[in-house]
Write a protein that holds these residues in place. Sequence first.
Motif, PDB file in Angstrom:
ATOM      1  N   LEU A   1      42.746  34.621  44.770  1.00 22.54           N
ATOM      2  CA  LEU A   1      43.093  35.062  46.118  1.00 22.54           C
ATOM      3  C   LEU A   1      44.531  34.628  46.365  1.00 22.54           C
ATOM      4  CD1 LEU A   1      42.102  36.363  48.775  1.00 22.54           C
ATOM      5  CD2 LEU A   1      41.547  34.055  49.571  1.00 22.54           C
ATOM      6  N   THR A   2      45.448  35.585  46.316  1.00 28.18           N
ATOM      7  CA  THR A   2      46.872  35.282  46.440  1.00 28.18           C
ATOM      8  C   THR A   2      47.311  35.345  47.904  1.00 28.18           C
ATOM      9  OG1 THR A   2      47.370  37.612  46.002  1.00 28.18           O
ATOM     10  CG2 THR A   2      47.400  36.113  44.126  1.00 28.18           C
ATOM     11  N   ASN A   3      48.522  34.851  48.145  1.00 25.79           N
ATOM     12  CA  ASN A   3      49.139  34.895  49.481  1.00 25.79           C
ATOM     13  C   ASN A   3      48.332  34.115  50.514  1.00 25.79           C
ATOM     14  OD1 ASN A   3      50.979  36.766  48.300  1.00 25.79           O
ATOM     15  ND2 ASN A   3      49.631  38.472  48.858  1.00 25.79           N
ATOM     16  N   THR A   4      47.727  33.007  50.116  1.00 28.41           N
ATOM     17  CA  THR A   4      46.933  32.259  51.088  1.00 28.41           C
ATOM     18  C   THR A   4      47.798  31.587  52.150  1.00 28.41           C
ATOM     19  OG1 THR A   4      46.876  30.206  49.791  1.00 28.41           O
ATOM     20  CG2 THR A   4      45.140  31.827  49.366  1.00 28.41           C
ATOM     21  N   GLY A   5      49.106  31.491  51.922  1.00 26.30           N
ATOM     22  CA  GLY A   5      49.993  30.931  52.938  1.00 26.30           C
ATOM     23  C   GLY A   5      49.948  31.694  54.246  1.00 26.30           C
ATOM     24  N   TRP A   6      49.579  32.986  54.197  1.00 24.98           N
ATOM     25  CA  TRP A   6      49.444  33.777  55.427  1.00 24.98           C
ATOM     26  C   TRP A   6      48.443  33.152  56.381  1.00 24.98           C
ATOM     27  CZ3 TRP A   6      45.233  36.250  57.626  1.00 24.98           C
ATOM     28  CH2 TRP A   6      45.494  37.143  58.658  1.00 24.98           C
ATOM     29  N   LEU A   7      47.439  32.484  55.837  1.00 20.41           N
ATOM     30  CA  LEU A   7      46.431  31.871  56.691  1.00 20.41           C
ATOM     31  C   LEU A   7      47.022  30.750  57.535  1.00 20.41           C
ATOM     32  CD1 LEU A   7      43.553  31.719  54.049  1.00 20.41           C
ATOM     33  CD2 LEU A   7      43.636  33.227  56.053  1.00 20.41           C
TER      34      LEU A   7
ATOM     35  N   ALA B   1      47.979  19.222  43.931  1.00 19.31           N
ATOM     36  CA  ALA B   1      48.591  20.206  44.815  1.00 19.31           C
ATOM     37  C   ALA B   1      47.925  21.553  44.571  1.00 19.31           C
ATOM     38  CB  ALA B   1      50.091  20.288  44.547  1.00 19.31           C
ATOM     39  N   TYR B   2      47.341  22.124  45.613  1.00 20.67           N
ATOM     40  CA  TYR B   2      46.554  23.345  45.460  1.00 20.67           C
ATOM     41  C   TYR B   2      46.772  24.210  46.693  1.00 20.67           C
ATOM     42  CZ  TYR B   2      42.244  26.200  44.878  1.00 20.67           C
ATOM     43  OH  TYR B   2      41.331  27.227  44.743  1.00 20.67           O
ATOM     44  N   GLY B   3      47.506  25.308  46.524  1.00 19.95           N
ATOM     45  CA  GLY B   3      47.774  26.191  47.649  1.00 19.95           C
ATOM     46  C   GLY B   3      48.607  27.377  47.235  1.00 19.95           C
ATOM     47  N   GLY B   4      48.496  28.446  47.983  1.00 20.96           N
ATOM     48  CA  GLY B   4      49.215  29.682  47.688  1.00 20.96           C
ATOM     49  C   GLY B   4      48.346  30.683  46.971  1.00 20.96           C
ATOM     50  N   THR B   5      47.606  30.226  45.958  1.00 22.68           N
ATOM     51  CA  THR B   5      46.597  31.027  45.272  1.00 22.68           C
ATOM     52  C   THR B   5      45.327  30.205  45.190  1.00 22.68           C
ATOM     53  OG1 THR B   5      48.195  32.261  43.919  1.00 22.68           O
ATOM     54  CG2 THR B   5      45.929  32.167  43.124  1.00 22.68           C
ATOM     55  N   ALA B   6      44.245  30.758  45.694  1.00 22.75           N
ATOM     56  CA  ALA B   6      42.941  30.096  45.623  1.00 22.75           C
ATOM     57  C   ALA B   6      42.141  30.724  44.494  1.00 22.75           C
ATOM     58  CB  ALA B   6      42.190  30.238  46.946  1.00 22.75           C
ATOM     59  N   TRP B   7      41.392  29.878  43.773  1.00 22.86           N
ATOM     60  CA  TRP B   7      40.663  30.332  42.590  1.00 22.86           C
ATOM     61  C   TRP B   7      39.158  30.349  42.837  1.00 22.86           C
ATOM     62  CZ3 TRP B   7      44.026  32.323  39.396  1.00 22.86           C
ATOM     63  CH2 TRP B   7      45.298  31.760  39.257  1.00 22.86           C
ATOM     64  N   PHE B   8      38.483  31.268  42.139  1.00 22.29           N
ATOM     65  CA  PHE B   8      37.040  31.422  42.207  1.00 22.29           C
ATOM     66  C   PHE B   8      36.533  31.725  40.793  1.00 22.29           C
ATOM     67  CE2 PHE B   8      38.983  32.741  46.106  1.00 22.29           C
ATOM     68  CZ  PHE B   8      38.098  32.518  47.152  1.00 22.29           C
TER      69      PHE B   8
ATOM     70  N   PRO C   1      25.805  30.313  51.551  1.00 24.80           N
ATOM     71  CA  PRO C   1      27.267  30.254  51.700  1.00 24.80           C
ATOM     72  C   PRO C   1      27.867  29.138  50.848  1.00 24.80           C
ATOM     73  CG  PRO C   1      26.154  29.470  53.692  1.00 24.80           C
ATOM     74  CD  PRO C   1      25.099  30.072  52.816  1.00 24.80           C
ATOM     75  N   LEU C   2      28.836  29.510  50.021  1.00 26.93           N
ATOM     76  CA  LEU C   2      29.509  28.584  49.100  1.00 26.93           C
ATOM     77  C   LEU C   2      30.842  28.194  49.707  1.00 26.93           C
ATOM     78  CD1 LEU C   2      28.777  30.711  45.923  1.00 26.93           C
ATOM     79  CD2 LEU C   2      27.391  28.827  46.837  1.00 26.93           C
ATOM     80  N   LEU C   3      31.312  26.982  49.428  1.00 22.08           N
ATOM     81  CA  LEU C   3      32.451  26.433  50.148  1.00 22.08           C
ATOM     82  C   LEU C   3      33.552  25.983  49.197  1.00 22.08           C
ATOM     83  CD1 LEU C   3      33.587  25.486  52.906  1.00 22.08           C
ATOM     84  CD2 LEU C   3      32.357  23.331  52.565  1.00 22.08           C
ATOM     85  N   GLY C   4      34.773  26.392  49.493  1.00 19.46           N
ATOM     86  CA  GLY C   4      35.947  25.942  48.763  1.00 19.46           C
ATOM     87  C   GLY C   4      37.126  25.860  49.705  1.00 19.46           C
ATOM     88  N   ALA C   5      38.252  25.349  49.219  1.00 22.12           N
ATOM     89  CA  ALA C   5      39.425  25.203  50.076  1.00 22.12           C
ATOM     90  C   ALA C   5      40.673  24.998  49.239  1.00 22.12           C
ATOM     91  CB  ALA C   5      39.247  24.021  51.037  1.00 22.12           C
ATOM     92  N   ASP C   6      41.814  25.444  49.782  1.00 19.85           N
ATOM     93  CA  ASP C   6      43.108  25.033  49.265  1.00 19.85           C
ATOM     94  C   ASP C   6      43.926  24.503  50.440  1.00 19.85           C
ATOM     95  OD1 ASP C   6      44.146  27.255  50.600  1.00 19.85           O
ATOM     96  OD2 ASP C   6      45.074  28.141  48.825  1.00 19.85           O
ATOM     97  N   ALA C   7      45.246  24.397  50.308  1.00 13.65           N
ATOM     98  CA  ALA C   7      46.061  23.813  51.367  1.00 13.65           C
ATOM     99  C   ALA C   7      46.113  24.674  52.615  1.00 13.65           C
ATOM    100  CB  ALA C   7      47.486  23.578  50.842  1.00 13.65           C
ATOM    101  N   HIS C   8      45.775  25.960  52.491  1.00 11.12           N
ATOM    102  CA  HIS C   8      45.929  26.885  53.613  1.00 11.12           C
ATOM    103  C   HIS C   8      44.602  27.408  54.165  1.00 11.12           C
ATOM    104  CE1 HIS C   8      50.181  26.925  52.706  1.00 11.12           C
ATOM    105  NE2 HIS C   8      49.916  27.262  51.460  1.00 11.12           N
TER     106      HIS C   8
END
Length: 588
Positions: free
Chosen positions: A349-355, A323-330, A252-259
């Motif tokens: 990964l767009t629309n991460t604010g839904w989280l 500042a990193y949020g709203g779209t997460a990158w891979f 399992p690989l781990l990443g994060a943005d603001a959401h």
Amino acid sequence: MPRTAIAASALIALGSLALPAQADAQRIRLERTVVFSQVATAPGTETSGNETRLGPEGDADMKELIRGSISSARVSSAHVPRPADLGVAGPMGSSGFSGISHRDQRLADGGNQFSIEPPDQALAVGNGFVLDGVNLALRVRHADGSAALPVVSLNRFFVGDSAIVRSIPRFGRFVSDPKAYYDAVHQRWFATALTIATNPNTGALLPESDIRIAVSQTADPTGAWRIYTIDTTNGSGSTPRHPGCPCFGDQPLLGADAHGLYISTNEFPIFNSGFNGAQIYAVSLLDLINGIDPPRLKAFDGLPLAEGPAYTVQPAIAPPGVAYGGTAWFMSALDFTGTVDDRIAVWALTNTGWLSTGTGPQPALTSRVIQSQSYGQPPDAQQRPGPLPLADLIAAGAFGKPASEHLPLIAGNDDRMQQVMFDGTYLWSGLNTVVKPANGPTRVGLAYFIVRPALGTSRLSASIAGQGYVSVNRNSVLFPAVAVNSEGLGAIGFTLMGEGFYPSAAYVRLSLSTPPDTVRIAAAGAGPEDGFTGYPSLGGSRAARWGDYSAAAVDEAGTLWFATEFIPSVTNRTVLANWGTFIGRITP
């Protein structure tokens, strides 16, 4: 020749699991709470019996799936990268300290641990602490390297059992592949690992798996944590039924943005052969921090990519100050045939604010394949000859019939994408690759990529902003981890080994405008790798396992950190293994 990307300009829209978002949430639950300081125990003693533990067959299958049919010693030197070789020197503007060693992890939990190779490195840094993790242990240190607590076993921390209670014996849950992250904005620590159920009497694997997510309740990692589980069985209950399952999520690989917290796995059946591609789990960061049960979860699978299934889709993290949020990158690699390729993939990964809110459009995943420099399946690495105490014991008959063992090679594994960092504009990552140096046969080198992603109103685009190689003549460099701060100043940590060097912790500096020019040794190795996975008479092979990945992090001051495997003092070992880890700190 390097394969030209037929789908290099295609935009691929990807779907989520067949389960709706509400059903996705049924797969995750709050499992337990744990206080780190309360599961830290004094080390035990090295006792014999039930010394090693193997993972599921699918894990080994993954190595073959991606490695292809390369020889354990060589691959063809035709059509592989031929970069200029870098010189090697001592550290410059760096410091550091030893991390968890094999001896540390083996003696944790009163000695109720297995001998494990490779370590697989986790690292998170912030608030004056360093969280250092390997298979099968974690440790909290102060930023100066002093220990805040004794070593903690992964089993005790994530599950609440022991890997093995030797006095009975009784087997605990199989735990592997730790990762760690510190969120400087919310001042919370995160750690993940995969687990598989076992028969407590025999240790045999059972048909149930999950990912454990640990979330600190404060900025102090020595305090209380919540442990969540995501069911990854994908063949029973509320989970989808995938081919060959029950399954587990490898590495399992781990990443994060603001959401969100983003976990990507490679799915394999526990009992059968097969590979079901990458799975991605997007979990609400705020729900995890606030102890919501269950937190919002959106899961994705069935991720096609060019002519094969996507694998090892690395989620990005950002350094403090970005500042990193709203779209997460891979990012991910595309060498499906175990040869040489010249493409990489960028994912959005767009629309991460839904989280965070549960309102508006749900997260959606897209990918784009772009042309890159060539890279390919690495060979295994040669070692500098030196003392081999374990091989000597084997020759003396300490483990049964005497056998003659030789200096092992080091497994170069494969060319999957490694850790990704996002500096606010560019994505930075690297991978192992075959290289043809100026003299001698092919070796293991590193390829790095600096990519600028962009998301327009209708399509994802990306372009290479910088790329290059790290190669040392007659030596190998393995398992890169890239750290880059908010100013765009970066470094790559890795292991250096070969004719001239015992396995050593090393790094290079780089920026968008300044490519690496010198390999710097942060901690020189004290001898060759001499562990049980390098000896066929102990169930290993001629190529010893080396870390599947290194790790990198950036603290609030913009200091670059990396952690990688090396061979420490020859006395800091157990009978069966001698690996150690080094945590380097680089002032930009």
